[in-house]
Design an enzyme around this catalytic site. Structure first.
Site, mmCIF file in Angstrom:
data_model
loop_
_atom_site.group_PDB
_atom_site.id
_atom_site.type_symbol
_atom_site.label_atom_id
_atom_site.label_comp_id
_atom_site.label_asym_id
_atom_site.label_seq_id
_atom_site.Cartn_x
_atom_site.Cartn_y
_atom_site.Cartn_z
ATOM 1 N N ASP A 210 117.334 42.825 -32.314
ATOM 2 C CA ASP A 210 117.471 43.672 -31.137
ATOM 3 C C ASP A 210 118.892 44.228 -31.035
ATOM 4 O O ASP A 210 119.871 43.511 -31.291
ATOM 5 C CB ASP A 210 117.151 42.851 -29.888
ATOM 6 N N GLU A 251 116.996 33.178 -49.180
ATOM 7 C CA GLU A 251 116.642 31.792 -49.517
ATOM 8 C C GLU A 251 115.181 31.506 -49.174
ATOM 9 O O GLU A 251 114.527 30.696 -49.846
ATOM 10 C CB GLU A 251 117.531 30.818 -48.751
#
Length: 540
Positions: A210, A251
């Site tokens: 956001d 990851e």
């Protein structure tokens, strides 16, 4: 239906995914208390599978006082009790994934709630404390410090500074209850990186960021000065933050989507470099008027700025902040601008619906990812909320002149016969539904071959199954070609002989040579021509 969907989408699923935005509070009420919740979403997963979406983006579902619809987060590791529990969220993520639907969550890094533990501690600790260093506290100007520290303007209107009883002011670019974090402080960066890991380890596939361009501030917090870098928008320091986030996402195989409102195409593209965000929202297309020339320019500009960094574009017609598509396209001014929102704007819903159907086929034919805000597939209009029921702080911060954003957040109609249009069984919804809301119900539209829901289901099915709609992501790949067309007509080709034609002109348009009509937003005329405000997918 679920058996026909892959249980494990490809690694690059996000490049051309169809992503459905869920505003939990208004999606479906599972416990009958008038507020949408995770139980309601879980019960409607079969609907979302049948609709044909690849992922769900959830607006904030965290613990929050709801001063700004959940974008005032009090605890990122806790689900708000109104929505359910962390265990239910984990179950929802897993169940959706089993059905071939991934989950994207919302992160609000610019600010927290004034009920967040950090801010409560800062208030208690007082001036000059380490706790206050996590935010932007300043002395006021003037002999008595009664003037705000600078001349900035809040995103919601008015000053973004609030004075405390001890005389200090704190910064909040949005509502008073949303104090801005100090992203120059290492603890702020560390906390958000730990929150990312927390949710990736619970199975989410992506994060929507956001207000992604607002986090970093000029440390001097200066007044605006013509010619100087903006003191809080698009600061260069942001890119180090997002490179660190990208390393964490990689990851886990997670993706990032940025809410980046920037007019400068080159500056915008920087956020999409290979080591930063994967995608960003395309507000130029969303806000574009219903005009063939302007839409083509918006599409070309979007593809060009994304091609420079090898990123896929995103396409969206509406979200939880924007006037609903059928309403906006039925007005004299069909573009979107927050500053232009007023009460009582006349709307031709029949015209708006016809255009919204055509716009759906246009947006879903374009190369890249498509975002669909809940209820757009039902053709829901914007609702005029009674003044005494408006909750959006934007309305109040702007002195009541702006109707706010509640009109696009009215709880969904699921059943024509059920209480409250099937949203929930017992309590009145948190925002009032208009009397005609049940006529838009999903169960009515499900069996109607001419409904908006049927159009979206068929469009999403074709988009998923036709190889020509795929976005390769290969550098230099030609994903879209414009065809010669009459003035006011957009005609484009993808690969595998797929064509999309949209007629925004006043007269019916001749179709290009084709072997089959795959889908049309409305009936073709008797001569097989394309009527005004109608779109069609063809096979050449």
């Amino acid at each position: 239906m679920a058996a026909n969907r892959p249980s494990e989408p490809t690694a690059n699923w996000w490049r051309d995914a169809a992503i459905y935005q869920i505003y939990v509070r208004s999606f479906a009420d599972g416990d009958g208390d008038g507020t949408g919740d995770l139980a309601g979403v879980r019960a409607r997963l079969p609907y979302l599978v049948e609709l044909g979406v690849d992922a769900l983006w959830f607006t904030p579902w965290y613990l929050s006082p709801l001063a700004d619809g959940g974008y005032d987060v009090a605890d990122y590791r806790t689900i708000d009790p109104a929505f359910g529990t962390l265990a239910e969220a984990e179950k929802l993520i897993a169940e959706a994934r089993e059905l071939g639907i991934r989950t994207i969550i919302d992160i609000v890094p610019n600010h927290v709630s004034d009920q967040h533990a950090w801010f409560r501690a800062a208030l208690e600790a007082g001036s000059g404390s380490p706790e206050r260093d996590l935010f932007h506290f300043r002395k006021g100007r003037g002999p008595d410090g009664a003037t705000p520290p600078n001349d900035w303007v809040s995103e919601f209107g008015g000053t973004p500074w609030t004075r405390l009883d001890d005389g200090e002011w704190y910064l909040h670019l949005f509502a008073t209850q949303q104090p801005d974090l100090n992203w120059a402080h290492p603890a702020v960066r560390q906390e958000h990186e730990e929150v990312l890991r927390f949710w990736f380890e619970r199975g989410v596939s992506g994060v929507r960021i956001d207000s992604a361009a607002l986090l970093a501030k000029d440390p001097a917090l200066p007044d605006f000065a013509e010619g100087d870098p903006h003191p809080f928008v698009d600061r260069d320091e942001l890119h180090d933050i997002y490179r660190a986030w990208r390393a964490i996402g990689d990851e886990y195989g997670g993706v990032f989507v940025g809410e980046v409102w920037l007019p400068d195409a080159e500056r915008f593209a920087r956020y999409l470099r290979p080591d930063e965000l994967h995608t960003a929202f395309n507000f130029n297309f969303l806000a574009c008027p219903w005009d063939a020339g302007l839409l083509r320019t918006a599409i070309d500009d979007t593809l060009s700025e994304h091609a420079s960094v090898g990123a896929p574009a995103t396409w969206v017609l509406c979200n939880h902040d924007v006037t609903r598509t059928v309403t906006r396209y039925g007005r004299a001014e069909t573009g979107f601008d927050f500053d232009a929102k007023t009460f009582g704007t006349p709307t031709d819903l029949a015209l708006g619906t016809r255009r919204a159907r055509a716009a759906a086929l246009l947006s879903l034919a374009l190369p890249g990812a498509a975002y669909l805000y809940q209820g757009e597939e039902l053709g829901l209009p914007e609702v005029d909320i009674p003044l005494d029921r408006i909750q959006d702080p934007m309305h109040f911060r702007k002195g009541g002149a702006d109707p706010g954003r509640d009109g696009c957040r009215v709880p969904l109609p699921w059943s024509a016969q059920g209480p409250y249009a099937g949203f929930g069984a017992d309590a009145e919804p948190w925002l009032p539904q208009p009397a005609e809301w049940a006529s838009y119900a999903a169960d009515l539209q499900s069996d109607d071959p001419d409904s908006m829901l049927t159009l979206y289901r068929e469009a999403l099915r074709l988009r998923r199954e036709e190889p020509g709609f795929a976005t390769t992501g290969e550098p230099g790949a030609r994903e879209l070609t414009w065809l010669d067309a009459a003035p006011g007509v957009l005609a484009l080709s993808r690969t595998e002989g797929l064509l999309c034609v949209v007629n925004l002109a006043a007269e019916a348009a001749e179709l290009p040579e084709h072997t089959a009509v795959l889908l049309a937003s409305g009936p073709l005329d008797g001569a097989g021509r394309l009527p005004q405000d109608t779109a069609v997918w063809l096979r050449a």
